[in-house]
Write a protein that holds these residues in place. Structure first.
Motif, short mmCIF file in Angstrom:
data_model
loop_
_atom_site.label_atom_id
_atom_site.label_comp_id
_atom_site.label_asym_id
_atom_site.label_seq_id
_atom_site.Cartn_x
_atom_site.Cartn_y
_atom_site.Cartn_z
N LEU A 162 0.84 -1.19 0.00
CA LEU A 162 0.00 0.00 0.00
C LEU A 162 0.88 1.25 0.00
O LEU A 162 1.85 1.33 0.76
N ALA B 27 0.85 5.71 -1.68
CA ALA B 27 0.06 6.92 -1.81
C ALA B 27 0.62 7.77 -2.95
O ALA B 27 1.76 7.58 -3.39
N GLY C 79 -3.72 6.29 -1.75
CA GLY C 79 -4.10 5.93 -0.41
C GLY C 79 -4.99 6.97 0.24
O GLY C 79 -5.68 7.75 -0.44
N CYS C 80 -4.96 6.98 1.55
CA CYS C 80 -5.76 7.89 2.36
C CYS C 80 -4.88 9.08 2.73
O CYS C 80 -4.09 9.01 3.67
N SER D 23 -6.33 11.54 -3.26
CA SER D 23 -6.67 10.84 -2.02
C SER D 23 -8.02 10.17 -2.10
O SER D 23 -8.94 10.65 -2.79
N LEU D 24 -8.15 9.06 -1.39
CA LEU D 24 -9.43 8.43 -1.15
C LEU D 24 -9.85 8.76 0.28
O LEU D 24 -9.00 8.79 1.18
N THR E 284 -13.94 5.25 1.82
CA THR E 284 -13.73 4.74 0.46
C THR E 284 -12.49 3.87 0.41
O THR E 284 -12.48 2.79 -0.21
N TYR E 285 -11.43 4.32 1.07
CA TYR E 285 -10.19 3.54 1.07
C TYR E 285 -10.42 2.18 1.73
O TYR E 285 -9.94 1.16 1.24
N VAL F 151 -12.09 0.01 -0.73
CA VAL F 151 -11.15 -0.44 -1.77
C VAL F 151 -10.31 -1.61 -1.25
O VAL F 151 -10.15 -2.64 -1.92
N ASN G 37 -2.63 5.38 5.72
CA ASN G 37 -3.32 4.13 5.38
C ASN G 37 -3.47 3.18 6.56
O ASN G 37 -4.30 2.28 6.52
#
Length: 255
Positions: A23, A25, A68-69, A81-82, A86-87, A90, A115
């Motif tokens: 993960l 970003a 990522g977040c 960004s999410l 939402t992240y 996903v 994240n």
């Protein structure tokens, strides 16, 4: 995972192989580093760690998730960004896909601090919903002791954000992407950002990632230091992957 066919992946999963989901970003990293810094570092760490771990245990690497977040970076620009929910969804969909692919050992390896809460919760939820093994950790947590032993904090907070540590890593991986002419000689310190023990959080509106979106002046960053840090991280992370997969294997009969 990319180079395998559906049959090969299915056979690997059904045979008990593990998969690592990295993960990252896409976000601002100050005036001197590219916005894909986290993806660059996390991708390298994941590839090297899985390559080393693969000598001892069956493990594949899924594609790096490059977004990522990162809502706390949006005000600086250059960020995709999410939202947290939402992240989380996903990550859940990725996990559910891997379960349907036949995987029973899913390991999340994180390379961006924002994240981490969603990743940990999702790994927990997947193990509640399905008869599988999950694990989740950020690379800096896994390598904290080893990085301390080699004195990585000499360049600034570890990992910090767009400071000496991350700048050293990018210098090692892609030096042409570091805008060295934009590195200032000094940077306001925000000691409260790293107050408390590992895992603690202290936040302030507008400065969650330090003054002007980064934590420290990377004046002591070098490519040689970056190579040492990355090697140390890969060794620590690969060791954790091996120990984790082996522990999962020993507990297979309990599922």
């Amino acid at each position: 995972m990319f180079e395998h066919t559906r049959e090969e992946i299915g056979e690997f999963a059904r045979a008990g192989g593990a998969i690592v989901v990295a993960l990252a970003a896409t976000e601002q990293h100050g005036p001197h580093l590219p916005v894909h810094t986290d993806a660059l570092i996390a991708g390298h760490v994941a590839e090297e760690s899985v390559r080393i771990a693969g000598r001892s245990v069956p493990v594949l690497l899924a594609p790096v998730l490059p977004i990522g977040c990162s809502e706390h970076h949006l005000s600086f620009g250059g960020t995709i960004s999410l939202s947290p929910m939402t992240y989380f969804q996903v990550l859940r969909d990725i996990g559910e896909s891997l379960v349907k692919d036949g995987f029973r050992k899913i390991i999340f390896l994180n390379g961006h601090g924002g994240n981490e809460p969603m990743m940990q919760q999702l790994a927990n939820d997947l193990a509640v919903r399905h008869p599988i093994w999950t694990a989740a950790a950020s690379y800096w947590s896994l390598a904290r002791d080893s990085l301390q032993q080699i004195g990585a904090s000499e360049v600034g907070p570890v990992p910090g954000h767009a400071g000496g540590f991350e700048t050293s890593a990018v210098m090692a991986l892609a030096p042409e992407l570091v805008r060295e002419d934009r590195i200032g000689d000094s940077h306001p310190e925000r000691d409260w950002i790293f107050a408390g023990p590992p895992g603690a959080f202290v936040g302030r509106h507008g400065e969650l990632t330090g003054c002007d979106g980064y934590t420290d002046a990377p004046t002591r960053a070098t490519a040689d230091k970056g190579r040492l840090y990355l090697q140390t991280i890969a060794e620590s992370v690969s060791g954790w992957i091996v120990r984790t997969v082996q522990a999962m294997e020993r507990g297979e009969g309990q599922l």
